[in-house]
Design a protein around this motif. Structure first.
Motif, PDB file in Angstrom:
ATOM      1  N   GLY A 427      44.321   6.311  68.424  1.00 35.57           N
ATOM      2  CA  GLY A 427      44.871   7.523  68.996  1.00 35.57           C
ATOM      3  C   GLY A 427      46.371   7.653  68.847  1.00 35.57           C
ATOM      4  O   GLY A 427      46.935   8.715  69.144  1.00 35.57           O
ATOM      5  N   ASN A 428      47.014   6.580  68.399  1.00 36.40           N
ATOM      6  CA  ASN A 428      48.442   6.642  68.119  1.00 36.40           C
ATOM      7  C   ASN A 428      48.658   6.816  66.608  1.00 36.40           C
ATOM      8  O   ASN A 428      47.764   6.525  65.814  1.00 36.40           O
ATOM      9  N   ALA A 429      49.837   7.268  66.228  1.00 39.13           N
ATOM     10  CA  ALA A 429      50.092   7.572  64.820  1.00 39.13           C
ATOM     11  C   ALA A 429      51.186   6.665  64.278  1.00 39.13           C
ATOM     12  O   ALA A 429      52.243   6.515  64.893  1.00 39.13           O
ATOM     13  N   LEU A 430      50.895   6.057  63.123  1.00 32.31           N
ATOM     14  CA  LEU A 430      51.886   5.272  62.400  1.00 32.31           C
ATOM     15  C   LEU A 430      52.108   5.932  61.050  1.00 32.31           C
ATOM     16  O   LEU A 430      51.196   6.004  60.227  1.00 32.31           O
ATOM     17  N   ALA A 431      53.324   6.424  60.821  1.00 33.19           N
ATOM     18  CA  ALA A 431      53.678   7.041  59.545  1.00 33.19           C
ATOM     19  C   ALA A 431      54.505   6.055  58.744  1.00 33.19           C
ATOM     20  O   ALA A 431      55.451   5.447  59.255  1.00 33.19           O
ATOM     21  N   VAL A 432      54.140   5.897  57.482  1.00 33.96           N
ATOM     22  CA  VAL A 432      54.840   4.989  56.582  1.00 33.96           C
ATOM     23  C   VAL A 432      55.334   5.805  55.395  1.00 33.96           C
ATOM     24  O   VAL A 432      54.575   6.592  54.804  1.00 33.96           O
ATOM     25  N   TYR A 498      78.646   6.873  37.081  1.00 35.55           N
ATOM     26  CA  TYR A 498      78.116   6.077  38.192  1.00 35.55           C
ATOM     27  C   TYR A 498      76.625   6.349  38.326  1.00 35.55           C
ATOM     28  O   TYR A 498      76.190   7.511  38.386  1.00 35.55           O
ATOM     29  N   THR A 499      75.836   5.277  38.377  1.00 29.96           N
ATOM     30  CA  THR A 499      74.397   5.394  38.571  1.00 29.96           C
ATOM     31  C   THR A 499      74.027   4.709  39.875  1.00 29.96           C
ATOM     32  O   THR A 499      74.262   3.513  40.049  1.00 29.96           O
ATOM     33  N   ASN A 500      73.455   5.483  40.789  1.00 31.49           N
ATOM     34  CA  ASN A 500      73.068   5.005  42.117  1.00 31.49           C
ATOM     35  C   ASN A 500      71.544   4.959  42.188  1.00 31.49           C
ATOM     36  O   ASN A 500      70.886   5.988  42.039  1.00 31.49           O
ATOM     37  N   THR A 501      70.985   3.779  42.383  1.00 32.27           N
ATOM     38  CA  THR A 501      69.550   3.632  42.620  1.00 32.27           C
ATOM     39  C   THR A 501      69.347   3.059  44.009  1.00 32.27           C
ATOM     40  O   THR A 501      70.150   2.247  44.485  1.00 32.27           O
ATOM     41  N   ALA A 502      68.256   3.471  44.660  1.00 32.82           N
ATOM     42  CA  ALA A 502      68.059   3.038  46.043  1.00 32.82           C
ATOM     43  C   ALA A 502      66.585   3.123  46.438  1.00 32.82           C
ATOM     44  O   ALA A 502      66.069   4.214  46.662  1.00 32.82           O
ATOM     45  N   PRO A 503      65.887   1.989  46.536  1.00 33.44           N
ATOM     46  CA  PRO A 503      64.585   1.990  47.201  1.00 33.44           C
ATOM     47  C   PRO A 503      64.793   2.041  48.715  1.00 33.44           C
ATOM     48  O   PRO A 503      65.781   1.513  49.233  1.00 33.44           O
ATOM     49  N   TYR A 504      63.882   2.682  49.420  1.00 35.83           N
ATOM     50  CA  TYR A 504      63.991   2.736  50.876  1.00 35.83           C
ATOM     51  C   TYR A 504      62.590   2.827  51.482  1.00 35.83           C
ATOM     52  O   TYR A 504      61.630   3.268  50.832  1.00 35.83           O
ATOM     53  N   ILE A 505      62.481   2.400  52.720  1.00 36.83           N
ATOM     54  CA  ILE A 505      61.208   2.440  53.425  1.00 36.83           C
ATOM     55  C   ILE A 505      61.466   2.814  54.870  1.00 36.83           C
ATOM     56  O   ILE A 505      62.497   2.447  55.454  1.00 36.83           O
ATOM     57  N   ALA A 506      60.548   3.587  55.450  1.00 36.61           N
ATOM     58  CA  ALA A 506      60.684   4.043  56.830  1.00 36.61           C
ATOM     59  C   ALA A 506      59.339   3.935  57.529  1.00 36.61           C
ATOM     60  O   ALA A 506      58.289   4.238  56.948  1.00 36.61           O
ATOM     61  N   LEU A 507      59.372   3.474  58.779  1.00 33.13           N
ATOM     62  CA  LEU A 507      58.195   3.391  59.637  1.00 33.13           C
ATOM     63  C   LEU A 507      58.435   4.231  60.871  1.00 33.13           C
ATOM     64  O   LEU A 507      59.534   4.231  61.439  1.00 33.13           O
ATOM     65  N   ASP A 508      57.383   4.930  61.307  1.00 31.60           N
ATOM     66  CA  ASP A 508      57.503   5.824  62.458  1.00 31.60           C
ATOM     67  C   ASP A 508      56.220   5.690  63.279  1.00 31.60           C
ATOM     68  O   ASP A 508      55.131   5.977  62.789  1.00 31.60           O
TER      69      ASP A 508
END
Length: 820
Positions: A427-432, A498-508
């Motif tokens: 019943g709870n929500a986990l967003a990845v 300039y080249t900017n690369t960035a992996p990212y991850i978020a949990l909610d």
């Protein structure tokens, strides 16, 4: 590298095409706008958000401003518009061209531009770095009729959902045609020469295809009228959206074409009471009222430069000009098991120029008897204008530079890919959400900073020539030196990548009572290219039989070949006290990369790597902590929304300032400072019957200290308080009126001098002839107040003479609008 020349005819064709679209339905735009405004903190967030929640359920400081509110506020520049956003603090009345210093939450701007603020269009940055020298991010994005709303996230997820934005994201979000219709709006200045046409139209091309196109055309001399056309701009933006069979997935194509030329207001003389480090009782200088008079002049509308090939070339005093062509796409695809793929891409071909007379007055007596080009100055004469050949006898003289910077290439390619899924946990929500960001930013420029002399304290000043004690002429039409105003540092030629690369991850994680979220981003910036400054060896260029010292970027080539990586993170939570009240708290560590400001400053080794000092200065780390409350309810028969956020932050910055500023009077300074700040942001709305009010305020107690120092001092170049209030009221069925107020106090320049500030009032009146046709008058500074948004310096303390950037005087516009 060849400067890109944008074909203006392409823009005109696009304008014509958009205005000939067949009109199939009338959109009740006024009602739609009011509904959008009154959503308040129920507005769904699309910037810096995992799950696209409403503002009241987002554990971040976020604000959304509707397009109609912005038009009624009548900002004369992008930075004036940003005063509607809490947390954004900016000195200056820079004009529509841009070049403002944009701070956020008490994070001062040590050198220039907006180092901690990223400006986006539809979720992608227009430029990667907000403080590129002679290329600030407010040059490249202009509010127009294609924009549905302005959305801003301060702190929090701005650090992890975007690169180079530890302070804030300001996102221009476009109309996409969900509601069929549009308008064309014709505007003219009342009492001054400025004409503007705004237009937009959108709707359904089929059951599954939406489209929208909008933009503006502008031309005129502007409220300060220097005697020649300073505004000559065209911009068109559009998009086409195709929904797929599931009615959720879509692919969208975007385009933008812009060719803009707008002035940058560099200031004027003013009178004031000076008491130590405090300035009050501001008033116009007797022969130059900065509210209505201009340092730009028809007598200085072109000037000579020596280009990098050593040839003399004449350029126009065209202010800040930009040319841009951008093509992009956006994919939103819902897979099985509700896995969602989002990808945004944009390719941009962009260039421009910065041609301006900087304002730097001093006592005329300081020039007489001084040494210029190896000779003692014995006399000064008018070089052009009605008094040409006569002796110059005014008490002050403008000795600052004429700058011509060619922004040969500021193009980019950017792509942001994310994959997200929401899981049901009892019943709870986990967003990845996981993502990968890529952006290649080019910065190729050539600088020309000429020594120049012109009259000070008069409208549309003439050029001045200097003569030695024997009557020999030392300057040519005010020109004293090519490319040498700030010394060898600032005759520059560079082509950087300039080249900017960035992996990212978020949990909610969300339950019925609370939300917890966290995200982390790992940025890597690869730097390459070259930069050259002058060797310092001058040669002579003959102009009008006068020998003019000349520098060229002929020194040793500095080659860049290094990579820097760093990690940003944020963690926060929100407690849902009830459906009308929520509390949130957050901690963040963000970073931003020092790009072109690192070059030719002694921080690059001969092999292209960073020196030890360069490694320290390469990245600025910003720590922020915030706690806030969001609330909505009923009050005095109406409804309100309110958001209050308490702030605390700190950062360390090391940067090179090549130009002359109050903090670096002669240019060429390395500025190493620590900063800390506490304060609050407030944003609220109130609606009662036909009355609607929005208000914001930001207070910061910002301090700084030089590296190695023990005592903290009040930070410069940032107001303690900024505020704005905007109210609108519908009278009967045919009239609406509006009133707004904005201001600041506690503003100090780079030398620590505090300036008195007063609020500015604006207003608007609209008459609706029928559902299609409306007439409006919109005014700014209705009380004609003389106040400034930035102090450049003290010119003559005993006589109370300063140089500053006054707010424009009372100016009115009339418009007629046809709704389709």
């Amino acid at each position: 590298m060849t400067t890109h020349k944008f074909n203006r005819s392409l823009v005109c064709i696009a304008v014509s095409a958009s205005l000939t679209i067949s009109v199939s339905a009338f959109a009740q735009e006024n009602e739609e706008t009011k509904n959008q405004e009154k959503e308040g903190i129920e507005q769904i967030v699309v910037t810096g958000s995992v799950a696209g929640r409403s503002q009241i359920e987002s554990a971040i400081s976020v604000t959304s401003i509707d397009d109609e509110v912005i038009r009624n506020f009548k900002p004369n520049s992008e930075v004036e518009m940003f005063r509607l956003l809490p947390g954004i603090q900016a000195n200056g009345n820079n004009g529509p061209g841009g070049n403002a210093n944009i701070a956020v939450r008490g994070l001062p701007v040590a050198t220039g531009g907006s180092p901690f603020v990223q400006i986006q269009e539809d979720g992608l940055p227009t430029v990667l770095f907000g403080d590129m020298q002679f290329g600030n991010n407010d040059y490249w994005t202009k509010f127009d009729a294609s924009v549905a709303r302005l959305e801003s996230v301060r702190g929090g997820t701005a650090t992890t959902f975007a690169s180079q934005a530890p302070g804030a994201i300001i996102n221009y979000i476009s109309h996409t045609g969900e509601v069929e219709g549009g308008f064309i709006n014709l505007t003219t200045g009342l009492g001054y020469d400025e004409k503007r046409v705004d237009f937009r139209y959108g709707g359904e091309a089929s059951d599954s295809v939406l489209y929208h196109v909008g933009g503006y055309v502008k031309n005129g001399r502007g409220p300060l009228d220097p005697g020649f056309v300073t505004s000559d701009s065209t911009q068109v933006k559009g998009n086409l959206t195709k929904y797929l069979d599931d009615d959720e997935s879509y692919i969208r194509f975007n385009f933008k074409a812009a060719d803009t030329q707008e002035p940058f207001y560099t200031g004027s003389l003013a009178l004031a009471d000076i008491n130590g480090n405090k300035i009050s009782n501001l008033r116009p200088y007797p022969t130059m009222d900065g509210r209505t008079d201009s340092n730009l002049s028809a007598l200085n509308q072109t000037f000579l430069i020596v280009n990098r090939d050593g040839a003399v070339e004449r350029v126009g005093m065209s202010g800040i000009s930009t040319q841009a062509l951008a093509i992009g796409s956006e994919v939103h695809y819902v897979l099985e098991d509700d896995i969602i793929i989002d990808n945004k891409m944009r390719w941009t071909d962009m260039s421009g120029s910065f041609n301006e007379p900087f304002h730097g007055p001093t006592l005329t007596s300081n020039v007489l008897g001084s040494t210029v080009n190896g000779a003692v100055v014995g006399s000064i004469q008018y070089a052009n204008g009605q008094q040409q050949g006569q002796d110059y006898d005014l008490p002050y003289i403008d000795t600052n530079t004429n700058v011509s910077t060619q922004m040969n290439d500021v193009g980019s390619l950017v792509n942001d890919l994310t994959i997200s899924k929401e899981f049901d946990l009892d019943g709870n929500a986990l967003a990845v959400r996981g993502g990968y960001f890529y952006m290649n930013q080019k910065i190729a420029m050539t600088w020309h900073t000429n020594r120049n002399f012109r009259a000070a304290g008069v409208n549309r000043p003439a050029q001045l020539d200097l003569f030695d004690v024997d009557g020999n002429q030392l300057t040519a039409n005010g020109l004293a030196g090519f490319n040498d105003n700030w010394g060898a540092c600032c005759s520059r030629d560079y082509d950087l990548d300039y080249t900017n690369t960035a992996p990212y991850i978020a949990l909610d994680f969300e339950t019925d009572d609370f939300i917890l979220d966290g995200s982390v981003r790992r940025d890597t910036v690869d730097a390459s290219g070259f930069a050259i400054q002058s060797s310092g060896e001058a040669f002579v260029t003959i102009v009008d039989d006068v020998e003019i010292p000349t520098l060229l970027p002929d020194g040793n080539q500095e080659n860049l070949d290094y990579s820097v990586s760093y990690t940003s993170w944020t963690f926060g939570g929100l407690y849902k006290f009830n459906e009308d009240t929520s509390f949130f708290t957050r901690a963040s560590k963000g970073n931003r990369f020092n790009a072109d400001r690192q070059t030719v400053s002694g921080k690059i080794n001969p092999d292209g790597s960073l020196t030890e000092a360069g490694q320290v200065a390469a990245v600025d780390e910003v720590n922020q902590y915030e706690i806030g409350v969001k609330n909505r309810g009923e009050l005095l028969g109406g409804t309100y929304t309110a958001e209050l956020t308490l702030l605390k932050g700190d950062f360390t910055q090391s940067n090179f300032e090549p130009t002359s500023t109050p903090a670096c009077p002669n240019g060429g300074c390395v500025l190493d400072n620590e900063y800390r700040t506490t304060g609050f942001e407030f944003y609220g709305t109130y609606s009662f019957d036909s009355l609607y009010v929005i208000a914001n305020a930001t207070y910061t107690d910002a301090e700084q200290r030089a590296a190695g120092a023990s005592e903290w001092q009040v930070a410069n170049d940032i107001p303690e308080m900024t505020y704005a209030i905007n109210a609108s009221y519908d009278l009967l069925e045919s009239w609406s009126v509006g009133l707004n107020m904005s201001g600041q106090y506690g503003s100090r320049n780079g030398a620590g001098v505090e300036t008195e500030n007063k609020p500015i009032f604006g207003g608007n009146v609209t008459y609706y002839l029928n559902e299609r046709l409306q007439f409006s008058i919109i005014g700014q500074n209705l009380t004609d107040e003389f106040t400034v948004r930035g102090l450049n310096g003290i010119v003559d303390e005993p006589n109370g003479v300063i140089t500053a950037s006054p707010v424009l005087g009372r100016n009115l516009q009339a418009s007629v609008r046809l709704n389709f």
